[in-house]
Design a protein around this motif. Structure first.
Motif, PDB file in Angstrom:
ATOM      1  N   PHE A  17     -51.429 -29.796 -32.209  1.00  0.00           N
ATOM      2  CA  PHE A  17     -51.819 -29.413 -33.565  1.00  0.00           C
ATOM      3  C   PHE A  17     -51.302 -30.430 -34.580  1.00  0.00           C
ATOM      4  O   PHE A  17     -52.033 -30.850 -35.475  1.00  0.00           O
ATOM      5  N   SER A  20     -53.357 -33.620 -34.264  1.00  0.00           N
ATOM      6  CA  SER A  20     -54.699 -33.473 -34.818  1.00  0.00           C
ATOM      7  C   SER A  20     -54.664 -33.339 -36.336  1.00  0.00           C
ATOM      8  O   SER A  20     -55.546 -33.852 -37.028  1.00  0.00           O
ATOM      9  N   PHE A  21     -53.656 -32.674 -36.873  1.00  0.00           N
ATOM     10  CA  PHE A  21     -53.514 -32.570 -38.327  1.00  0.00           C
ATOM     11  C   PHE A  21     -53.281 -33.947 -38.945  1.00  0.00           C
ATOM     12  O   PHE A  21     -53.877 -34.287 -39.968  1.00  0.00           O
ATOM     13  N   LEU A  24     -56.517 -35.866 -38.909  1.00  0.00           N
ATOM     14  CA  LEU A  24     -57.462 -35.365 -39.916  1.00  0.00           C
ATOM     15  C   LEU A  24     -57.109 -35.845 -41.319  1.00  0.00           C
ATOM     16  O   LEU A  24     -57.989 -36.144 -42.115  1.00  0.00           O
ATOM     17  N   ASN A  33     -61.769 -34.483 -33.507  1.00  0.00           N
ATOM     18  CA  ASN A  33     -60.446 -34.189 -34.066  1.00  0.00           C
ATOM     19  C   ASN A  33     -60.419 -32.829 -34.740  1.00  0.00           C
ATOM     20  O   ASN A  33     -59.437 -32.100 -34.654  1.00  0.00           O
ATOM     21  N   PHE A  34     -61.498 -32.492 -35.438  1.00  0.00           N
ATOM     22  CA  PHE A  34     -61.564 -31.190 -36.087  1.00  0.00           C
ATOM     23  C   PHE A  34     -61.598 -30.065 -35.050  1.00  0.00           C
ATOM     24  O   PHE A  34     -60.931 -29.042 -35.208  1.00  0.00           O
ATOM     25  N   PHE A  37     -58.178 -29.630 -33.702  1.00  0.00           N
ATOM     26  CA  PHE A  37     -57.372 -28.942 -34.706  1.00  0.00           C
ATOM     27  C   PHE A  37     -57.603 -27.427 -34.638  1.00  0.00           C
ATOM     28  O   PHE A  37     -56.658 -26.637 -34.570  1.00  0.00           O
ATOM     29  N   CYS A  40     -56.300 -25.915 -31.291  1.00  0.00           N
ATOM     30  CA  CYS A  40     -54.840 -25.784 -31.257  1.00  0.00           C
ATOM     31  C   CYS A  40     -54.367 -24.610 -32.106  1.00  0.00           C
ATOM     32  O   CYS A  40     -53.450 -23.881 -31.698  1.00  0.00           O
ATOM     33  N   ILE A  41     -54.991 -24.408 -33.260  1.00  0.00           N
ATOM     34  CA  ILE A  41     -54.629 -23.263 -34.093  1.00  0.00           C
ATOM     35  C   ILE A  41     -54.903 -21.957 -33.360  1.00  0.00           C
ATOM     36  O   ILE A  41     -54.059 -21.050 -33.343  1.00  0.00           O
TER      37      ILE A  41
END
Length: 145
Positions: A17, A20-21, A24, A33-34, A37, A40-41
């Protein structure tokens, strides 16, 4: 033991996460990537809800399904299905001309590919043991609860 596995699972996906954050915010926007993200959330929230015992059975079922989907990747007659997010420890069986067997390890892997490349006479099966064992353990936890 199960709580340690869930904690490790949370740590891995929390680390993913953060990566990826970062990508982004500071890199160009890519759909992959989105999706990483969001994925992972959802995984981290599932583990948190399991620990809080809010909707534990539903979250465990989600973790079982998402890990089973990532456990098996294949190519058959030009159709590719490849979805793998996170760590990888795989056995790759290539049923092509040379009938090759190989293994692959990667601590961080992101690949999503579903396409048709035209008729071919190749067949490849990849079994990711980390996701397969995680799904079996989550299924066992779900059955016990």
């Amino acid at each position: 033991m199960y709580k340690n596995l869930l904690r490790t699972y949370f740590i891995v996906y929390f680390f993913l996460f953060l990566i990826s954050f970062y990508t982004l915010i500071f890199a160009r926007f890519y759909t992959a990537n989105f999706l990483l993200f969001v994925y992972c959330i959802v995984n981290c929230l599932s583990v948190i809800l399991i620990f809080r015992n809010v909707v534990a059975k539903e979250c465990l079922l989600f973790l079982v399904i998402i890990n089973i989907v990532q456990s098996f990747n294949f190519t058959v007659f030009g159709f590719n299905y490849y979805l793998l997010i996170g760590p990888e420890l795989s056995l790759i069986l290539d049923f092509d001309f040379d009938k090759m067997v190989s293994t692959n390890f990667s601590p961080l892997f992101l690949n999503f590919d579903i396409n048709f490349e035209g008729p071919r006479n190749s067949a490849i099966l990849m079994v990711n043991f980390l996701h397969l064992f995680a799904s079996l353990i989550f299924l066992r936890i779900k059955q016990k609860s």
